[in-house]
Design an enzyme around this catalytic site. Structure first.
Site, PDB file in Angstrom:
ATOM      1  N   TYR A  33       0.823  -1.208   0.000  1.00 46.45           N
ATOM      2  CA  TYR A  33       0.000   0.000   0.000  1.00 46.45           C
ATOM      3  C   TYR A  33       0.853   1.252   0.000  1.00 46.45           C
ATOM      4  CZ  TYR A  33       0.796   0.949   5.019  1.00 46.45           C
ATOM      5  OH  TYR A  33       1.351   1.245   6.233  1.00 46.45           O
TER       6      TYR A  33
ATOM      7  N   LYS B   7       6.491  -2.078   1.894  1.00 45.98           N
ATOM      8  CA  LYS B   7       5.320  -1.502   2.557  1.00 45.98           C
ATOM      9  C   LYS B   7       4.114  -2.428   2.401  1.00 45.98           C
ATOM     10  CE  LYS B   7       3.139   3.039   3.097  1.00 45.98           C
ATOM     11  NZ  LYS B   7       3.251   3.153   4.553  1.00 45.98           N
TER      12      LYS B   7
ATOM     13  N   LEU C  15      10.987   1.071   7.251  1.00 46.53           N
ATOM     14  CA  LEU C  15      10.420   1.562   6.004  1.00 46.53           C
ATOM     15  C   LEU C  15      11.211   2.802   5.564  1.00 46.53           C
ATOM     16  CD1 LEU C  15       8.002   0.992   4.059  1.00 46.53           C
ATOM     17  CD2 LEU C  15       6.997   3.047   5.051  1.00 46.53           C
TER      18      LEU C  15
ATOM     19  N   GLU D 146      11.750   2.233  14.438  1.00 45.01           N
ATOM     20  CA  GLU D 146      10.885   3.321  13.950  1.00 45.01           C
ATOM     21  C   GLU D 146       9.605   3.329  14.766  1.00 45.01           C
ATOM     22  OE1 GLU D 146       9.769   2.422   9.824  1.00 45.01           O
ATOM     23  OE2 GLU D 146       9.783   0.294  10.306  1.00 45.01           O
TER      24      GLU D 146
HETATM   25  N1  PMP Z   1       7.594   3.637   9.015  1.00 55.08           N
HETATM   26  C1  PMP Z   1       6.466   2.929   9.019  1.00 55.08           C
HETATM   27  C2  PMP Z   1       6.443   1.606   9.709  1.00 55.08           C
HETATM   28  C3  PMP Z   1       5.307   3.420   8.377  1.00 55.08           C
HETATM   29  O1  PMP Z   1       4.168   2.689   8.374  1.00 55.08           O
HETATM   30  C4  PMP Z   1       5.355   4.700   7.758  1.00 55.08           C
HETATM   31  C5  PMP Z   1       4.157   5.312   7.099  1.00 55.08           C
HETATM   32  N2  PMP Z   1       3.417   4.450   6.348  1.00 55.08           N
HETATM   33  C6  PMP Z   1       6.568   5.409   7.786  1.00 55.08           C
HETATM   34  C7  PMP Z   1       7.668   4.854   8.423  1.00 55.08           C
HETATM   35  C8  PMP Z   1       6.686   6.769   7.150  1.00 55.08           C
HETATM   36  O2  PMP Z   1       6.740   6.686   5.745  1.00 55.08           O
HETATM   37  P1  PMP Z   1       6.224   7.862   4.819  1.00 55.08           P
HETATM   38  O3  PMP Z   1       6.994   9.083   5.209  1.00 55.08           O
HETATM   39  O4  PMP Z   1       6.550   7.416   3.462  1.00 55.08           O
HETATM   40  O5  PMP Z   1       4.762   7.997   5.085  1.00 55.08           O
END
Ligand code: PMP
Length: 286
Positions: A32, A150, A206, A182
């Site tokens: 996603y 993701k 991620l 994270e």
């Molecule tokens: N880490 C995780 C585990 C996440 O789910 C997300 C957001 N989906 C992020 C980091 C941040 O990623 P982004 O800045 O691309 O939204």
């Protein structure tokens, strides 16, 4: 009622359907993206598109036929639903082979499922939480080993969010081998003086699209960036802490496991980076 998109069709949300045999439903075999909308325009669209393609490649999942039309589909959903501020959620699964089987279905006969829908969030950029900061707890990171993809396997992050709520906090930072990986749905940072510290990219986290943009803006603003792991103890002694994600942008963290960070209010670096990120990404929005 929302207009949503399912496999080539724009439909009222109550008429949109996916098979009970869909591998997203049965196996969490799906990926996603969430893209923010500000002023009716898409923030960091190209970054999300590129990461989506990478997620598909890493899982050997074929692209849906409409892959090259994703920008148009996003824009049509923004228009049809009159979104000024909010998000577009996009999900691709390996589709439905009409039965349950661990083996991947034949790509010739089973096409991926593509679903998109809007989430209207007036005031998203002006969130009150950005003025007070958020509180986090730490929890053990027991997710699988490819967090750089993701996927829709969000059960543990959901549980983490619930553990935080139960503790009277807003979110959880996950810890593996003593170091922060994270947040449940965001990347984690600490600030020491003029230096921003955040975990280096690997399969453990991620690769946030907001992270990439914020680190670029930080370097352009002559701040120092150090990409390395840090502990909860180090974070508790830092001057500031914050998180980034496509929907929270840059969000100050003011408390970790009950310990106030710095003055216990949003720090200058996080506040400034939030302003820069919002300004610059709105200028570049499509
Ligand atoms: N880490 C995780 C585990 C996440 O789910 C997300 C957001 N989906 C992020 C980091 C941040 O990623 P982004 O800045 O691309 O939204």
């Amino acid at each position: 009622m929302r207009t949503v998109y399912v496999n080539g069709e724009y439909l009222p949300e109550t008429e949109a359907k996916v098979s009970i045999f869909d591998r997203g439903f049965l196996m969490a075999d799906g990926v996603y993206e969430v893209t923010s909308v500000l002023g009716g325009k898409l923030i960091d669209f190209e970054g999300h598109r590129v990461r989506l393609e990478r997620s598909l490649n890493e899982l050997g999942m074929q692209k849906p036929p409409a892959f090259d039309d994703l920008l148009d589909i996003h824009r049509e959903l923004v228009r049809a639903n009159g979104i000024d501020e909010g998000m577009i959620y996009l999900q691709i699964t390996r589709g439905s082979a009409g039965d349950r089987d661990f083996a991947f279905p034949d790509e010739e006969t089973t096409k991926p499922t593509l679903v998109l829908f809007t989430q209207n969030k007036p005031g998203l950029a002006n969130s009150p939480a950005a003025k007070t900061g958020i509180k986090v707890i730490s929890i053990e990171d027991i997710r699988w080993g490819r967090r750089d993809i993701k996927t829709v396997q969000l059960l543990y992050p959901s549980m983490g969010k619930m553990m935080a709520k139960k503790a009277g906090c807003d979110d959880a930072w996950m810890v593996e081998d003593g170091a922060v990986t994270e947040g449940t749905s965001n990347n984690a940072y600490i600030v020491k003086g003029n230096r921003i510290i955040t975990r280096q990219l690997s399969h453990d986290i991620l690769h946030g699209i907001t992270r990439a943009a914020v680190l670029r803006f930080a370097r352009e603003a002559q701040m120092e960036v150090e990409e390395r792991a840090f502990t909860i103890a180090e974070a508790q002694e830092a001057d500031e802490a914050f998180i980034t994600s496509a929907s929270a942008f840059v969000m100050p963290v003011v408390e970790i496991d009950g310990t106030k960070i710095g003055t216990g209010t949003p720090g200058n670096v996080a506040t400034r980076l939030r302003e820069i990120y919002l300004d610059e990404s709105m200028k570049a929005a499509v």
